[in-house]
Design a protein around this motif. Structure first.
Motif, PDB file in Angstrom:
ATOM      1  N   PHE A   1      28.164  43.672  32.915  1.00 15.29           N
ATOM      2  CA  PHE A   1      29.014  45.076  32.915  1.00 15.29           C
ATOM      3  C   PHE A   1      27.944  46.189  32.791  1.00 15.29           C
ATOM      4  O   PHE A   1      26.848  45.955  31.963  1.00 15.29           O
ATOM      5  CB  PHE A   1      29.986  45.536  32.252  1.00 15.29           C
ATOM      6  N   GLY A   2      27.863  47.091  33.496  1.00 17.60           N
ATOM      7  CA  GLY A   2      26.737  48.284  33.108  1.00 17.60           C
ATOM      8  C   GLY A   2      27.346  49.630  33.305  1.00 17.60           C
ATOM      9  O   GLY A   2      28.653  49.712  33.572  1.00 17.60           O
ATOM     10  N   PRO A   3      26.572  50.579  32.961  1.00 17.67           N
ATOM     11  CA  PRO A   3      26.964  52.106  33.159  1.00 17.67           C
ATOM     12  C   PRO A   3      27.149  52.483  34.584  1.00 17.67           C
ATOM     13  O   PRO A   3      27.311  53.657  34.814  1.00 17.67           O
ATOM     14  CB  PRO A   3      26.050  52.719  32.248  1.00 17.67           C
ATOM     15  N   HIS A   4      26.799  51.829  35.364  1.00 17.11           N
ATOM     16  CA  HIS A   4      26.828  51.920  36.958  1.00 17.11           C
ATOM     17  C   HIS A   4      27.693  50.845  37.833  1.00 17.11           C
ATOM     18  O   HIS A   4      27.456  49.832  37.295  1.00 17.11           O
ATOM     19  CB  HIS A   4      25.634  52.659  37.511  1.00 17.11           C
ATOM     20  N   THR A   5      28.407  51.282  38.847  1.00 16.71           N
ATOM     21  CA  THR A   5      28.824  50.397  39.884  1.00 16.71           C
ATOM     22  C   THR A   5      29.700  49.518  39.188  1.00 16.71           C
ATOM     23  O   THR A   5      30.324  49.882  38.095  1.00 16.71           O
ATOM     24  CB  THR A   5      27.834  49.699  40.615  1.00 16.71           C
ATOM     25  N   TRP A   6      30.030  48.215  39.579  1.00 13.04           N
ATOM     26  CA  TRP A   6      30.921  47.637  39.102  1.00 13.04           C
ATOM     27  C   TRP A   6      30.533  46.225  38.330  1.00 13.04           C
ATOM     28  O   TRP A   6      29.305  45.807  38.823  1.00 13.04           O
ATOM     29  CB  TRP A   6      32.318  47.149  40.010  1.00 13.04           C
ATOM     30  N   PRO A   7      31.256  45.601  37.574  1.00 13.64           N
ATOM     31  CA  PRO A   7      30.780  44.203  36.944  1.00 13.64           C
ATOM     32  C   PRO A   7      30.699  43.045  37.849  1.00 13.64           C
ATOM     33  O   PRO A   7      31.034  43.103  39.038  1.00 13.64           O
ATOM     34  CB  PRO A   7      31.889  43.982  35.919  1.00 13.64           C
ATOM     35  N   ALA A   8      30.283  42.146  37.359  1.00 18.49           N
ATOM     36  CA  ALA A   8      30.012  40.695  37.985  1.00 18.49           C
ATOM     37  C   ALA A   8      30.648  39.659  36.865  1.00 18.49           C
ATOM     38  O   ALA A   8      30.429  39.667  35.864  1.00 18.49           O
ATOM     39  CB  ALA A   8      28.623  40.473  38.565  1.00 18.49           C
ATOM     40  N   TRP A   9      31.418  38.796  37.467  1.00 18.61           N
ATOM     41  CA  TRP A   9      31.843  37.698  36.548  1.00 18.61           C
ATOM     42  C   TRP A   9      31.797  36.303  37.172  1.00 18.61           C
ATOM     43  O   TRP A   9      31.424  35.984  38.226  1.00 18.61           O
ATOM     44  CB  TRP A   9      33.711  38.031  36.783  1.00 18.61           C
TER      45      TRP A   9
END
Length: 669
Positions: free
Chosen positions: A350-358
């Motif tokens: 997860f990051g401070p921009h866009t969406w996470p990856a799982w």
């Protein structure tokens, strides 16, 4: 494989006098529709990219809990409602379809569950607020740009997850959209400034954070804020002919930022900090997306955050708002090292921009694809440079692997591929490409005057530009007209046609920042300059809060050395309340300072607090009043101090033109 060296322009231009054409064109200040050339260019995008792939839409919606409060609207600061106008609609002719698709993904917002214990508020500002729930409280990871936006994000979280004590704040790097909203913590009643100052609330940042934040957001803050208003589209209207997205998020909140001073710095790789029962493992990644940046891993949940080094887009090697050029090779190296450290463990990124990856497989592939993009940019640039090609030739003609750059996660929504190639060249070899003619180049106004004269006058340049416009060659139209505009901005036909050309370039752009710049440039031309801008990173509160070691260089930057030269040479001992002493040597108009030192033969000594010093230097209060009020103490020649007000420009205007020539008050004088 070598590029074929380009000889002259990509299209042959024959100069034809068509003055009657200029008479037929409708020169006006209105926004225009997309031309047939723009429609064709945008329609071609559908054939080049896989628009049938909807995986990103599923991921962007995953974990949705609740929409933004008041639909995300904050009066005068942010309009999430306005920024969602593209949802469930086909791209209009005035927007590149790929950028439109990305806007649909990133402009949605609300509270999301990333995984057990990790939540995000997305879409309330350019950056996400990540809330990490610990044993008895919560940790904030990056705090947006605007305090008002952050307060709204906190309210949304508390409404759905309940109130928890704030037990720590982690700031990933030195860009204002990640720390500027810190005042929202105070507004939400989660902490006080004294909690931060005393260390009761841990505020953690990477080594060099304050120095780099001040360098970028204060020392160069005025011009950078001006340029940011164009880059992020804050000066544009929210519609299909204006701002579509900020790419990293819907838009940058139209507000001033604050500058928190952390009380804990990460200084070595692998440093672990335990906050309320949870271990956070940090690694430093300097000179990637920011000069001071760090990534982190939470072993308890196999959760990784690559800060802003990994996003669902290609990032900037050089940002058009102005900043140090980043190191693409280091960027790729740090992502690769992350894969080596945690690639077999990570389950969510997860990051401070866009969406996470799982999922481990998806996260690893995501990291590898992003790594490949930055390594490719570096290797490709240096390979072609070693053949003798310059930055412009490389940017226009470099061959890059489609498997990397046609991947949706590497599309140039924020960082432009041509700009990144050119910037990588400049970082490693400088702006000079070896052609001696570049050393003799004139600045815009003088070059423009000579080009117009060589062409045979402004009308002939305008006729040639209009012919180019009618052929759909908007780049050359702009290049031709800039010669007139730079040397004679009163030629309204040239100004308005240049605006129309920039507008069409904006409509075709896949990169949000380039689109915004083109459209903002067109707006400036049509308005005659002085476009309003509310962004600010150098508020009086920020300046007064700077440590003395950073306030002194700031004062030196703002002094008018020509005026200062006339007041003579003086040595001043300055004792700032709560700070170490400083010796100021005002010599030949230059403001030189030495910290933790007092000169033996100073002309005068001054004891004062920083806010009062700034008010005095700005001419808002007199030294006599400060002394009488017990706010200042002077020993020595008071006349020396009274020469200082008027030398410092502590309120530089933020209205300068960026396309038209500078207004008289902004010019070198």
């Amino acid at each position: 494989m070598k590029m074929k060296r380009m000889l002259g322009c990509s299209a042959v231009f024959s100069m034809v006098v068509v003055s009657n054409m200029a008479m037929a064109y409708d020169f006006n200040t209105q926004t225009k529709n997309a031309t047939s050339y723009t429609k064709q260019a945008n329609e071609q995008v559908y054939k080049e990219l896989d628009f049938g792939n909807k995986t990103a839409f599923t991921d962007a919606d995953r974990g949705f809990i609740a929409p933004l409060l008041n639909n995300g609207d904050i009066d005068g600061v942010f309009s999430a409602t306005g920024m969602n106008y593209m949802q469930d609609k086909k791209a209009p002719d005035s927007v590149n379809p790929s950028l439109w698709r990305h806007a649909q993904l990133v402009n949605r917002g609300g509270l999301y569950k990333v995984s057990d214990h990790i939540y995000q508020v997305r879409g309330q500002d350019l950056s996400n607020l990540t809330i990490i729930e610990t044993d008895k409280g919560m940790v904030f990871y990056d705090v947006e740009y605007s305090g008002k936006a952050l307060k709204a994000s906190i309210d949304l979280y508390e409404k759905n997850r309940g109130k928890r004590a704030l037990v720590g704040v982690i700031i990933s790097h030195s860009h204002a959209d990640h720390f500027g909203g810190f005042e929202g913590i105070y507004a939400a009643g989660l902490a006080t400034p004294e909690d931060v100052k005393s260390g009761k609330l841990p505020v953690i940042a990477p080594e060099g954070f304050v120095e780099e934040a001040v360098s970028e957001n204060v020392m160069a803050g005025n011009i950078m804020a001006r340029r940011a208003g164009y880059q992020y589209g804050n000066v544009l209207k929210v519609n299909e002919k204006g701002i579509v997205t900020g790419a990293l998020g819907p838009a940058l909140a139209n507000d001033k930022s604050s500058l928190p001073i952390p009380n804990k710095y990460i200084t070595k790789d692998g440093e672990t900090v335990k906050i309320d029962g949870v271990d956070f493992v940090f690694y430093l990644v300097p000179h990637t997306e920011a000069p001071s940046e760090m990534v982190m891993f939470i072993p308890k949940w196999n959760a990784l955050s690559m800060a802003e080094d990994v996003n669902h887009l290609q990032h900037n090697i050089y940002t058009l708002r102005g900043a140090q050029i980043r190191d693409a090779a280091a960027w790729a190296k740090y992502i690769n090292q992350t894969l080596g450290r945690w690639g077999d463990k990570v389950e969510v990124q997860f990051g401070p921009h866009t969406w996470p990856a799982w999922g481990n497989k998806n996260v690893v592939e995501y990291l590898k694809t992003q790594r490949d993009a930055y390594q490719s940019l570096y290797d490709t640039t240096l390979r072609y440079a070693n053949y003798g090609y310059g930055p412009d030739e490389i940017a226009e003609n470099a061959k890059l692997p489609k498997s990397v750059f046609n991947n949706w996660d590497n599309r140039p929504y924020y960082g432009n591929t041509k700009n990144n190639l050119k910037s990588t060249y400049i970082r490693n070899l400088g702006w000079y490409d070896g052609n001696a003619a570049k050393l003799a180049a004139y600045p815009d106004a003088e070059r423009g005057q000579r080009y117009v004269e060589a062409f045979g006058g402004e009308q002939k340049v305008l006729d040639a530009a209009l012919k180019s416009f009618n052929k759909g060659d908007y780049r050359f139209t702009t290049e031709l007209l800039n010669n007139i505009v730079a040397s004679n901005p009163k030629n309204q036909k040239a100004v308005l046609l240049m605006a129309d050309a920039l507008e069409q370039l904006g409509y075709q752009e896949e990169t949000a920042l380039n689109r915004n710049w083109y459209l903002a440039g067109a707006q400036e031309l049509r308005a005659g300059g002085n476009v309003p801008n509310n962004l600010s990173t150098t508020s009086p509160e920020v300046i007064a809060g700077l440590p003395g070691d950073m306030l002194m260089p700031y004062l030196g930057m703002t002094i008018d050395q020509i005026k200062a030269e006339k007041v003579g040479n003086h040595v001043i001992n300055l004792n700032l309340a709560g700070e170490k002493p400083y010796s100021i040597d005002l010599h030949n108009g230059v403001f030189n300072t030495l910290g933790d030192f007092s000169a033996k033969n100073a002309d005068v000594s001054l004891d004062i607090a920083k806010p009062d010093l700034l008010a005095f230097l700005a001419g808002k209060t007199s030294l006599d009043d400060l002394v009488k009020g017990g706010k200042a103490k002077v020993s020595g020649d008071t006349k020396v101090l009274n020469t200082l007000p008027g030398l410092f420009d502590l309120s530089i205007k933020n209205n300068m033109n960026l396309v038209l020539p500078l207004q008289p008050e902004n010019r070198i004088r």
